[in-house]
Design an enzyme around this catalytic site. Structure first.
Site, short mmCIF file in Angstrom:
data_model
loop_
_atom_site.label_atom_id
_atom_site.label_comp_id
_atom_site.label_asym_id
_atom_site.label_seq_id
_atom_site.Cartn_x
_atom_site.Cartn_y
_atom_site.Cartn_z
N ASN A 10 0.91 36.18 103.11
CA ASN A 10 -0.14 37.40 102.99
C ASN A 10 0.11 38.45 104.00
O ASN A 10 -0.45 37.96 105.08
CB ASN A 10 -1.64 36.80 102.50
CG ASN A 10 -2.47 37.93 102.56
OD1 ASN A 10 -2.15 39.11 102.10
ND2 ASN A 10 -3.80 37.73 102.95
N TRP A 11 0.63 39.40 103.99
CA TRP A 11 0.87 40.44 104.80
C TRP A 11 -0.44 41.26 105.14
O TRP A 11 -0.24 41.90 106.01
CB TRP A 11 2.05 41.39 104.42
CG TRP A 11 3.44 40.93 104.85
CD1 TRP A 11 3.72 39.48 104.81
CD2 TRP A 11 4.65 41.60 104.68
NE1 TRP A 11 5.09 39.29 104.83
CE2 TRP A 11 5.53 40.57 104.90
CE3 TRP A 11 4.92 42.96 104.43
CZ2 TRP A 11 6.90 41.02 104.96
CZ3 TRP A 11 6.50 43.42 104.70
CH2 TRP A 11 7.28 42.32 104.76
N LYS A 12 -1.35 41.34 104.27
CA LYS A 12 -2.49 42.03 104.31
C LYS A 12 -2.33 43.41 104.62
O LYS A 12 -1.31 43.89 103.88
CB LYS A 12 -3.52 41.54 105.67
CG LYS A 12 -3.68 39.85 105.31
CD LYS A 12 -4.64 39.37 106.42
CE LYS A 12 -4.80 37.96 106.43
NZ LYS A 12 -5.90 37.17 107.24
N HIS A 94 -10.10 36.61 98.23
CA HIS A 94 -9.71 36.28 99.65
C HIS A 94 -11.32 36.64 100.68
O HIS A 94 -11.92 37.44 100.36
CB HIS A 94 -8.73 37.05 100.38
CG HIS A 94 -8.13 36.69 101.79
ND1 HIS A 94 -9.01 36.98 102.98
CD2 HIS A 94 -7.26 36.07 102.16
CE1 HIS A 94 -8.28 36.56 103.97
NE2 HIS A 94 -7.15 35.75 103.55
N GLU A 96 -11.65 37.93 103.16
CA GLU A 96 -11.90 39.45 103.55
C GLU A 96 -12.23 40.31 102.46
O GLU A 96 -12.95 41.38 102.62
CB GLU A 96 -10.48 39.98 104.46
CG GLU A 96 -10.06 39.06 105.55
CD GLU A 96 -8.77 39.24 105.89
OE1 GLU A 96 -8.45 38.60 107.02
OE2 GLU A 96 -7.84 39.57 105.17
N GLU A 164 -9.29 28.52 102.37
CA GLU A 164 -9.19 28.98 103.80
C GLU A 164 -10.76 29.25 104.42
O GLU A 164 -11.49 29.90 104.21
CB GLU A 164 -8.67 30.64 103.55
CG GLU A 164 -7.11 30.39 103.07
CD GLU A 164 -6.69 32.01 103.30
OE1 GLU A 164 -5.94 32.10 103.84
OE2 GLU A 164 -7.41 32.91 102.95
N GLY A 170 -6.87 33.74 111.30
CA GLY A 170 -6.61 34.52 112.52
C GLY A 170 -7.25 34.07 113.70
O GLY A 170 -7.13 34.80 114.78
N SER A 208 -4.83 30.18 109.98
CA SER A 208 -3.87 29.92 111.26
C SER A 208 -3.08 28.87 111.33
O SER A 208 -2.70 27.89 112.09
CB SER A 208 -5.04 29.67 112.39
OG SER A 208 -5.84 30.57 112.85
N GLY A 229 -1.04 33.87 106.82
CA GLY A 229 -1.36 35.42 107.20
C GLY A 229 -0.44 36.03 108.14
O GLY A 229 0.69 36.20 107.81
N GLY A 230 -0.83 36.05 109.61
CA GLY A 230 0.02 36.48 110.53
C GLY A 230 1.48 36.09 110.47
O GLY A 230 2.63 36.85 110.68
#
Length: 249
Positions: A10-12, A94, A96, A164, A170, A208, A229-230
Site C-alpha cells: 500500500n503506497w498510500k 483502512h 486511516e 492492522e 508506521g 510495521s 506500507g512504507g
C-alpha cells in the site's frame, strides 16, 4: 486448492512517475515469486504502473472506492473505474480512512459490496487502537468490525481480510507473535460462522512489517501474507518481504 499467499504493498499518498523504477526492479527480481504480489499505488499511477508490469505476475489495486458506480461525487473514484484502468483489488476500511474520513463499518461494507459488483477483490481492514488494546477490548473490536464491514456474498475468492493494529502502523512496533496469532485465529473462527469457504480466505497482517520481522510473522498460524506500507515503496525492502513469504510456503 487454497489461494496463494499474498504480499500487498500500500503506497498510500506516496510515489510519482519517477518511482515507477521500483516497479521495474520488482518485475526483474520476481519472474516467479512463489506468492501473489499486489501493488496499490495512488489512483493516478494505476494505469502507468499497469503498462510497466506487462505480463509480469504483479497485480494492481486501488486504495479506496466509492459505494456508487458513477455519479456526482467530485473527487471520488468508483470500483468500476478502478477495474477499467487495470485494478484487480481495492483496499477498503483502512484505519486511516476510518480515522481521517470518519468511515463507519456500514460505509466499508457498502464499498466492499461495490468492489464485488465490479469484479474486484476487496481487502477489508480491521484493527484496534492502542487504547482499545490496553483496555482488553481487542477481540471485541475486531469482531464488531467484521460483523459490520464484511458484506453478504463475501467469499475466499472475492475478499481478503487485513488485520492492522492501528497503534503499530508506521510506528516500528509490532504485536507479539501470540497476539497476532490470537487475533488471526479469532478472525478465522468468526468468519467461519458466515462464510462457507472461510478456511481458504486469506488473512493478512499489517503494521510495521519489514524485512527484519517478515519471516517471523509469516510463520504464525493463520497469517497468509501481509499488507505492507512504507516498506513497499522500495523494491529492495518489499522484495525481501516477498522472498520471506515465498519461502514460508
Amino acid at each position: 486448492m487454497s489461494p496463494r499467499r499474498l504480499a500487498a504493498g500500500n503506497w498510500k499518498m506516496n510515489g510519482d512517475l519517477a518511482a515507477l523504477t521500483q516497479i521495474d526492479a520488482l518485475c526483474d527480481a520476481f519472474p516467479d515469486p512463489g506468492c501473489d504480489i499486489l501493488i496499490c499505488p495512488p489512483a493516478l499511477l494505476i494505469h502507468p504502473v499497469k503498462g510497466r508490469i506487462g505480463a509480469h505476475p504483479i497485480a494492481l489495486g486501488g486504495q479506496d472506492c466509492h459505494t456508487r458506480s458513477s455519479g456526482a461525487h467530485t473527487g471520488d473514484i468508483s470500483a468500476v473505474q478502478l477495474k477499467d484502468v487495470g485494478a484487480d483489488y481495492v483496499i477498503v476500511g483502512h484505519s486511516e480512512r476510518r480515522a481521517d474520513h470518519g468511515e463507519t463499518d456500514d460505509d466499508i461494507a457498502a464499498k466492499a459490496a461495490a468492489a464485488h459488483e465490479a469484479d474486484l477483490i476487496a481487502i477489508i481492514c480491521v484493527g484496534e487502537t492502542e487504547a482499545q488494546r490496553d483496555s482488553g477490548q481487542t477481540l471485541e473490536v475486531i469482531e464488531t468490525q467484521l460483523a459490520g464491514s464484511v458484506p453478504p456474498g463475501a467469499t475466499a475468492l472475492n475478499t481478503v481480510i487485513a488485520y492492522e493494529p492501528v497503534w503499530a502502523i508506521g510506528s516500528g512496533r509490532t504485536p507479539t507473535k501470540d497476539q497476532i496469532a490470537e487475533v488471526h485465529g479469532r478472525i478465522r473462527a468468526v468468519l467461519a460462522q458466515r462464510i462457507r469457504d472461510a478456511a481458504d480466505l486469506r488473512l493478512l497482517y499489517g503494521g510495521s512489517v519489514k524485512p527484519s520481522n517478515a519471516a517471523e510473522i509469516f510463520a504464525i498460524a493463520d497469517v497468509d501474507g501481509a499488507l505492507v506500507g512504507g516498506a513497499s515503496l522500495k523494491a529492495d525492502d518489499f522484495g525481501a518481504i516477498i522472498r520471506a513469504l515465498g519461502e514460508a510456503g
